[in-house]
Design a protein around this motif. Sequence first.
Motif, PDB file in Angstrom:
ATOM      1  N   ARG A  48       0.999  -1.202  -0.176  1.00 29.41           N
ATOM      2  CA  ARG A  48       0.174  -0.318  -0.031  1.00 29.41           C
ATOM      3  C   ARG A  48       0.860   1.155   0.227  1.00 29.41           C
ATOM      4  O   ARG A  48       1.916   1.445   0.621  1.00 29.41           O
ATOM      5  CB  ARG A  48      -0.933  -0.174   1.289  1.00 29.41           C
ATOM      6  N   SER A  49       0.486   2.551  -0.012  1.00 27.36           N
ATOM      7  CA  SER A  49       1.124   3.287  -0.299  1.00 27.36           C
ATOM      8  C   SER A  49       1.099   4.312   0.667  1.00 27.36           C
ATOM      9  O   SER A  49       2.687   4.309   1.100  1.00 27.36           O
ATOM     10  CB  SER A  49      -0.014   4.112  -1.079  1.00 27.36           C
ATOM     11  N   GLU A  50       0.237   3.432   1.808  1.00 29.79           N
ATOM     12  CA  GLU A  50       0.838   4.010   3.330  1.00 29.79           C
ATOM     13  C   GLU A  50       2.896   3.210   3.327  1.00 29.79           C
ATOM     14  O   GLU A  50       3.071   3.376   4.383  1.00 29.79           O
ATOM     15  CB  GLU A  50       0.081   3.747   4.391  1.00 29.79           C
ATOM     16  N   ASP A  51       2.559   1.775   2.836  1.00 30.06           N
ATOM     17  CA  ASP A  51       3.502   0.970   3.392  1.00 30.06           C
ATOM     18  C   ASP A  51       4.798   2.033   3.240  1.00 30.06           C
ATOM     19  O   ASP A  51       5.565   1.597   4.046  1.00 30.06           O
ATOM     20  CB  ASP A  51       3.839  -0.491   3.520  1.00 30.06           C
ATOM     21  N   ALA A  66       7.573  10.508   6.370  1.00 34.87           N
ATOM     22  CA  ALA A  66       6.674  10.866   5.152  1.00 34.87           C
ATOM     23  C   ALA A  66       6.148  12.026   6.237  1.00 34.87           C
ATOM     24  O   ALA A  66       6.335  12.033   7.538  1.00 34.87           O
ATOM     25  CB  ALA A  66       4.968   9.907   5.448  1.00 34.87           C
TER      26      ALA A  66
END
Length: 66
Positions: A48-51, A66
């Motif tokens: 996932r982009s959050e990872d 981030a």
Amino acid sequence: MDRKLRLAARALRGARKAANLTQLELANALGCPEFKVSRWETGRLALRSEDAPRILNAFKVAGGRA
């Protein structure tokens, strides 16, 4: 498995091995279970982009925060 997923899986595994980390060591650095790293590397689970920031930070790559 879709081409992008396969490439991401191969890249993650290569980066982990180049850093001389086991799946367990990477999982501990990411704060996730080992099976998640395994599934990412086999393409059974998409990243996932959050990872991405956590993974980059684990490999100490610029831009990992981030």
